[in-house]
Design an enzyme around this catalytic site. Structure first.
Site, PDB file in Angstrom:
ATOM      1  N   LYS A  33      -3.248  -1.963  12.342  1.00  0.00           N
ATOM      2  CA  LYS A  33      -3.734  -0.827  13.128  1.00  0.00           C
ATOM      3  C   LYS A  33      -4.404  -1.246  14.423  1.00  0.00           C
ATOM      4  CE  LYS A  33      -4.300   2.758   9.616  1.00  0.00           C
ATOM      5  NZ  LYS A  33      -5.245   3.720   9.039  1.00  0.00           N
ATOM      6  N   LYS A  44       7.790   1.802   5.631  1.00  0.00           N
ATOM      7  CA  LYS A  44       7.343   2.908   4.772  1.00  0.00           C
ATOM      8  C   LYS A  44       7.276   4.205   5.585  1.00  0.00           C
ATOM      9  CE  LYS A  44       2.419   2.594   5.551  1.00  0.00           C
ATOM     10  NZ  LYS A  44       1.089   2.302   5.192  1.00  0.00           N
ATOM     11  N   LYS A 103       2.486   8.399   8.494  1.00  0.00           N
ATOM     12  CA  LYS A 103       2.002   9.358   9.494  1.00  0.00           C
ATOM     13  C   LYS A 103       2.101   8.795  10.899  1.00  0.00           C
ATOM     14  CE  LYS A 103      -1.456  10.233   6.103  1.00  0.00           C
ATOM     15  NZ  LYS A 103      -2.826  10.422   5.642  1.00  0.00           N
TER      16      LYS A 103
HETATM   17  P1  TYM Z   1      -3.278   7.720   2.936  1.00  0.00           P
HETATM   18  O1  TYM Z   1      -3.989   8.966   3.365  1.00  0.00           O
HETATM   19  O2  TYM Z   1      -2.636   6.912   4.007  1.00  0.00           O
HETATM   20  O3  TYM Z   1      -2.168   8.048   1.880  1.00  0.00           O
HETATM   21  C1  TYM Z   1      -2.419   8.806   0.708  1.00  0.00           C
HETATM   22  C2  TYM Z   1      -1.641   8.234  -0.449  1.00  0.00           C
HETATM   23  O4  TYM Z   1      -0.232   8.249  -0.189  1.00  0.00           O
HETATM   24  C3  TYM Z   1       0.310   6.962  -0.453  1.00  0.00           C
HETATM   25  N1  TYM Z   1       1.455   6.730   0.455  1.00  0.00           N
HETATM   26  C4  TYM Z   1       2.682   6.355   0.066  1.00  0.00           C
HETATM   27  N2  TYM Z   1       3.197   6.103  -1.146  1.00  0.00           N
HETATM   28  C5  TYM Z   1       4.514   5.765  -1.205  1.00  0.00           C
HETATM   29  N3  TYM Z   1       5.313   5.665  -0.119  1.00  0.00           N
HETATM   30  C6  TYM Z   1       4.841   5.906   1.124  1.00  0.00           C
HETATM   31  N4  TYM Z   1       5.635   5.834   2.177  1.00  0.00           N
HETATM   32  C7  TYM Z   1       3.468   6.276   1.255  1.00  0.00           C
HETATM   33  N5  TYM Z   1       2.679   6.581   2.303  1.00  0.00           N
HETATM   34  C8  TYM Z   1       1.449   6.855   1.797  1.00  0.00           C
HETATM   35  C9  TYM Z   1      -0.828   5.995  -0.166  1.00  0.00           C
HETATM   36  O5  TYM Z   1      -0.623   4.746  -0.789  1.00  0.00           O
HETATM   37  C10 TYM Z   1      -2.002   6.754  -0.723  1.00  0.00           C
HETATM   38  O6  TYM Z   1      -2.108   6.557  -2.112  1.00  0.00           O
HETATM   39  N6  TYM Z   1      -6.994   4.395   2.371  1.00  0.00           N
HETATM   40  C11 TYM Z   1      -6.316   5.532   1.735  1.00  0.00           C
HETATM   41  C12 TYM Z   1      -7.243   6.691   1.419  1.00  0.00           C
HETATM   42  C13 TYM Z   1      -8.411   6.323   0.586  1.00  0.00           C
HETATM   43  C14 TYM Z   1      -8.396   6.009  -0.807  1.00  0.00           C
HETATM   44  C15 TYM Z   1      -9.739   5.750  -1.152  1.00  0.00           C
HETATM   45  C16 TYM Z   1      -7.382   5.920  -1.766  1.00  0.00           C
HETATM   46  C17 TYM Z   1      -9.723   6.243   1.013  1.00  0.00           C
HETATM   47  N7  TYM Z   1     -10.511   5.893  -0.036  1.00  0.00           N
HETATM   48  C18 TYM Z   1     -10.105   5.395  -2.478  1.00  0.00           C
HETATM   49  C19 TYM Z   1      -7.735   5.585  -3.074  1.00  0.00           C
HETATM   50  C20 TYM Z   1      -9.063   5.308  -3.422  1.00  0.00           C
HETATM   51  C21 TYM Z   1      -5.233   6.036   2.674  1.00  0.00           C
HETATM   52  O7  TYM Z   1      -5.314   5.835   3.876  1.00  0.00           O
HETATM   53  O8  TYM Z   1      -4.266   6.797   2.085  1.00  0.00           O
END
Ligand code: TYM
Length: 332
Positions: free
Chosen positions: A112, A195, A198
């Protein structure tokens, strides 16, 4: 009942199919036999430049989408991270246990911050994974259902928990990542080795759950495949077709091998057309339900108030243990 915790960032107008298949669906499934805590990571969302008005809107859209997907506030605590100040408070303690080099190894920071250079990235982006560790450890969950891209953050979380337990006294449970292999990394439709994300360069590669269904159908029909003709699962040489098979299998519950048989001798056009219909069947009711829920903001804020109350009861107890163990004098 074993505890489950997970979060999602309110950084887009809509969840995408990767979020849904990689994480959300598991959240909904795990509700039945676990005690879940699901939250919207609004504090993580300000680690990069953002628009306050959009953040507010997107946070509520996230709640509506969680409920539309089937997260049930009667079973799960649904809350916003910033409503539970213990997340930031524990994060500080954990920051003091994290090595600078250890934080630097987190690949998401590298990715990032790559664009603008490290100097332009915020310190919040750098400490992002430590806040995530706090999010998790506060609730002492058994499982954390996420996609593959979160694995490294989960490893850091476990390391920090272990370090704290060892240095002070056993306080945290070591959480297990709950990552389903089949849907751990849904690919971008235009760039299937990357992947679905967003921050992808082109919107045509992402199936947005709240897009008009016809738009999603079109994206599936225009997905990148290859110059071969055979419908076969082989992520190495046929990433596009394999990604479509993965999505098909995840949504219909048909084994990939059975799909290969079903499509033997048929063209990519057939696969795409049928998958487009399947995706339309998924997103149409999801979108309708989300829009309906967004019409009743009072209900959404009520859900969040109740969720925050449940979350805080747990978070406060953990933080009190932590403060005592690190030697902070109790406030009178
Ligand atoms: P975020 O908001 O980017 O994504 C939310 C969830 O979606 C999953 N994900 C995917 N899974 C499969 N294929 C994909 N292409 C794909 N894109 C996204 C992510 O793995 C995630 O599970 N850092 C985290 C948010 C967070 C969090 C936490 C998660 C903050 N604190 C504590 C678990 C526990 C994030 O940015 O997810």
């Amino acid at each position: 009942r074993p505890r489950v915790l997970s979060g999602i960032q309110p950084t887009a107008d809509s969840f995408h199919l990767g979020n849904f298949l990689g994480a959300l669906r598991q959240w909904v499934d795990l509700q039945r036999e676990h005690q879940p805590f699901f939250f919207i990571a609004d504090q993580h969302a300000i680690t990069v430049e953002h628009d306050p008005k959009l953040l507010r809107e997107r946070t509520l859209r996230c709640v509506a989408q969680l409920l539309a997907a089937g997260v049930d506030p009667a079973r799960s605590a649904v809350f916003v991270q910033s409503h539970v100040p213990e997340h930031s408070q524990l994060s500080w303690v954990l920051q003091c246990l994290t090595g600078f080099g250890e934080a630097r190894r987190m690949t998401q920071f590298k990715d990032k911050s790559a664009k603008g250079g490290e100097g332009a990235a915020s310190v919040g982006l750098f400490t992002y994974p430590i806040l995530q560790a706090a999010d998790i450890l506060l609730y002492r969950p058994h499982y954390v259902p996420v996609g593959e891209d979160q694995r490294q953050h989960l490893e850091l979380t476990r390391d920090l928990a272990q370090r704290f337990n060892h240095r002070f006294k056993k306080t945290f449970r070591l959480p297990e990542p709950y990552i389903l292999k089949a849907t751990a990394k849904i690919g971008d439709l235009q760039e299937p080795t990357a992947k679905m994300s967003k921050s992808a360069s082109s919107p045509s590669g992402i199936v947005e759950m709240l897009d008009p269904p016809a738009a999603s159908a079109k994206k599936i029909r225009s997905a990148v495949t290859d110059s071969d003709t055979e419908i076969r699962y082989d992520p190495e040489t046929k990433p596009g077709v394999s990604n479509l098979l993965t999505i098909h299998s995840a949504l219909t519950g048909t084994a990939i091998g059975d799909l290969e048989e079903q499509y033997a001798g048929r063209g990519y056009g057939d696969l795409k057309k049928e998958l487009a219909d399947i995706v339309v069947d998924l997103v149409t009711p999801f979108r309708d339900r989300t829009l309906e829920l967004l019409d009743d903001q009072q209900h959404l804020t009520d859900v969040l108030a109740q969720g925050a109350e449940q979350a805080r009861a747990v978070a406060q107890a953990t933080l009190a243990d932590v403060y005592r163990r690190v030697g902070f004098v109790a406030a009178a």
